[in-house]
Design a protein around this motif. Structure first.
Motif, short mmCIF file in Angstrom:
data_model
loop_
_atom_site.label_atom_id
_atom_site.label_comp_id
_atom_site.label_asym_id
_atom_site.label_seq_id
_atom_site.Cartn_x
_atom_site.Cartn_y
_atom_site.Cartn_z
N GLY A 178 12.55 -10.47 3.28
CA GLY A 178 12.57 -9.26 2.45
C GLY A 178 11.45 -8.30 2.76
O GLY A 178 11.49 -7.14 2.37
N ILE A 179 10.42 -8.81 3.48
CA ILE A 179 9.30 -7.92 3.83
C ILE A 179 9.80 -6.78 4.73
O ILE A 179 9.32 -5.65 4.65
CB ILE A 179 8.17 -8.70 4.56
N GLU A 180 10.80 -7.12 5.55
CA GLU A 180 11.32 -6.12 6.50
C GLU A 180 11.85 -4.88 5.77
O GLU A 180 11.82 -3.77 6.31
CB GLU A 180 12.39 -6.73 7.41
N LYS A 181 12.30 -5.07 4.53
CA LYS A 181 12.85 -3.94 3.77
C LYS A 181 11.73 -3.00 3.27
O LYS A 181 11.98 -1.85 2.96
CB LYS A 181 13.62 -4.44 2.54
N LYS A 182 10.52 -3.55 3.18
CA LYS A 182 9.40 -2.75 2.65
C LYS A 182 8.65 -2.01 3.76
O LYS A 182 7.79 -1.19 3.47
CB LYS A 182 8.40 -3.68 1.93
N THR A 183 8.93 -2.36 5.00
CA THR A 183 8.17 -1.75 6.10
C THR A 183 8.68 -0.35 6.42
O THR A 183 9.88 -0.09 6.42
CB THR A 183 8.26 -2.60 7.38
N VAL A 184 7.73 0.54 6.66
CA VAL A 184 8.07 1.91 7.05
C VAL A 184 7.44 2.22 8.40
O VAL A 184 8.09 2.73 9.31
CB VAL A 184 7.58 2.92 5.99
N HIS A 230 3.77 -1.96 11.17
CA HIS A 230 4.15 -3.01 10.22
C HIS A 230 5.45 -3.70 10.64
O HIS A 230 5.57 -4.91 10.55
CB HIS A 230 4.32 -2.40 8.81
N LYS A 231 6.38 -2.90 11.11
CA LYS A 231 7.65 -3.50 11.56
C LYS A 231 7.41 -4.46 12.73
O LYS A 231 7.98 -5.55 12.79
CB LYS A 231 8.63 -2.39 11.99
N ASP A 265 1.43 -8.94 3.55
CA ASP A 265 1.26 -7.98 2.44
C ASP A 265 1.18 -6.54 2.96
O ASP A 265 0.93 -5.62 2.18
CB ASP A 265 -0.02 -8.30 1.65
N LEU A 266 1.34 -6.37 4.25
CA LEU A 266 1.31 -5.06 4.93
C LEU A 266 -0.01 -4.32 4.65
O LEU A 266 -0.04 -3.13 4.39
CB LEU A 266 2.50 -4.19 4.50
#
Lengths: 154, 296
Positions: free
Chosen positions: B76-82, B86-87, B293-294
């Motif tokens: 789910g972290i992948e959905k928060k990356t912009v 981070h990606k 945690d980006l």
């Protein structure tokens, strides 16, 4: 007009991609595959790339301890022999140089402890006469296969 | 007439592009030096290869070590990356987690991580490179376990090389450092369940050589980037820790066993004490937490 510009740009990009990718997978060809590798798997640090004959290309790999390795070196027809050296990355001492072995294209070895080493590849092309500087550019491949050292004894 | 001129222009460009392509880039020296940045040899250039997470894990996961999905980063972290960085970093973390689940034949979990990898690679613009080789085959074989195993194995072994040969070394340096930290995290935490903890600790020591390559490759591309200063500082501390604690004895020798076979023996490294290991675990956990945690 805008469409033509976009199309033209795409064509140029496609040409560059083709050039850059021309050596992709060269190390997977039959010429590069060492013999008797039935129990071995291909190692992820195998490499293909465009090189310049008579110039040395170096790359650093990690060899894991407790494994047997088999290596196949290859280039395009007419560009042999290829010099291949394995060098200790810690002190630059030479572990292996195929110049001492009549430039054989395959070699097998065992590594007892995990270590960083340098692979040095020089396409010697000793019988080739180059028409111009760009004629010396050629694909080279290093295929590495590995397996865990089999347990011996009873 | 205008339309004819336009078509002629496109046709001429097509021909020149094809001619350039077919020549293998063999044009004059000054042109190729600037244009073929990735695939052209420079005399003093040295590439650093990155062992794949699956290769490193096959060394790290010694006998008796139990699988635990608690070691893996949550999906789910992948959905928060912009941001691209981070990606790329999360892609590396997930690539290691995917390799870990795949090593233990956790097909369902592997599939979930594989989907996240698919999404991140697409966002990073390298999805197309991996698509024909892996993603299309995955989508076509969702109900065929044997084929999935083969695809996962192939992906684990060859994805790095595919990315390198497509000219994305800089991106791979970021992906790699994420994977390196996650593999270290899994390795250190797995020691507790090892049948032979001493053997497991040696495998962590082996990872110092792996980290050496990942670190130097990351530094080569990113050390001067302000956006990576904090991450660079943190991974440099780990790098220095390994150098300080694991000085190698220069006792290597080559023994020729037979024609075309030799053995490289020696090269013993120092051992990590329990205190050292605790310190390493703490450093790696800190970096890994910031990664997922980006915070970098």
């Amino acid at each position: 007009m805008f469409k033509q510009i976009i199309l033209s740009a795409l064509l140029v990009v496609a040409a560059f991609v083709t050039v850059n990718g021309q050596c992709t997978g060269f190390h997977t060809t039959r010429d590069c595959t060492p013999p008797e590798i039935e129990d071995f798997k291909r190692f992820g640090q195998s490499r293909s790339r465009l090189v310049e004959a008579k110039k040395t290309f170096t790359y650093q790999v990690v060899l894991f301890g407790g494994y047997d390795y088999k290596i196949g070196i290859c280039t395009e027809k007419g560009y042999y022999p290829v010099q291949f050296r394995i060098i200790n990355a810690d002190d630059n001492s030479v572990f292996y140089d195929n110049a001492n072995d009549d430039y054989v294209e395959t070699v097998g070895f065992t590594v007892e402890k995990t270590k960083n080493v340098l692979f040095e590849i020089t396409v010697l092309a000793s019988r080739k006469e180059f028409k111009d500087a760009t004629d010396s550019r050629v694909c080279a491949g290093v295929a590495i296969y590995w397996r865990k050292v089999p347990k011996t004894g009873f | 007439m205008k339309q004819f001129v336009n078509y002629f222009m496109v046709f001429a460009l097509l021909l020149s592009a094809m001619a350039y392509s077919c020549s293998g880039g063999k044009t004059n020296q000054s042109e190729t030096d600037t244009e073929l940045t990735e695939d052209t040899l420079a005399q003093d250039e040295m590439e650093i290869m990155l062992p794949t997470p699956s290769e490193v894990l096959s060394i790290v996961l010694t006998s008796g070590i139990m699988y635990s999905d608690g070691y893996m980063a949550p999906l789910g972290i992948e959905k928060k990356t912009v941001m691209v960085k981070h990606k790329a970093l999360v892609l590396g973390v997930y690539f290691a987690d995917f390799a870990y689940a795949n090593y233990y034949n956790q097909r369902s979990t592997s599939s979930e991580y594989f989907k996240a990898l698919q999404e991140l690679t697409r966002d990073l613009g390298i999805g197309a490179i991996l698509n024909d080789a892996y993603f299309k085959r995955f989508d076509a074989n969702l109900n065929n376990p044997d084929s999935l195993d083969a695809i996962f194995e192939d992906f684990s072994q060859n994805a790095y090389n595919t990315i390198i040969e497509s000219g994305n070394r800089e991106l791979l340096s970021m992906i790699g450092i994420g994977a390196a930290i996650e593999v270290l995290h899994i390795g250190i935490n797995s020691i507790e369940s090892a049948a032979n903890p001493d053997e497991a600790i040696v495998s962590v020591v082996d990872q110092s050589a792996v980290f050496d390559n990942y670190y130097n490759n990351f530094i080569a591309f990113n050390s001067v980037k302000p956006e990576f200063k904090s991450l660079t500082d943190d991974v440099t501390i780990i790098f220095k820790f390994f150098k300080e604690k694991l000085a190698k004895a220069n006792n290597e020798s080559v023994v020729t066993d037979s024609k075309q076979h030799f053995t490289i023996s020696g090269g013993d490294a120092a051992k990590l004490s329990k205190t050292d290991l605790a310190q390493l675990r703490s450093m790696v956990s800190d970096v890994r937490k910031k990664l997922i945690d980006l915070k970098y």
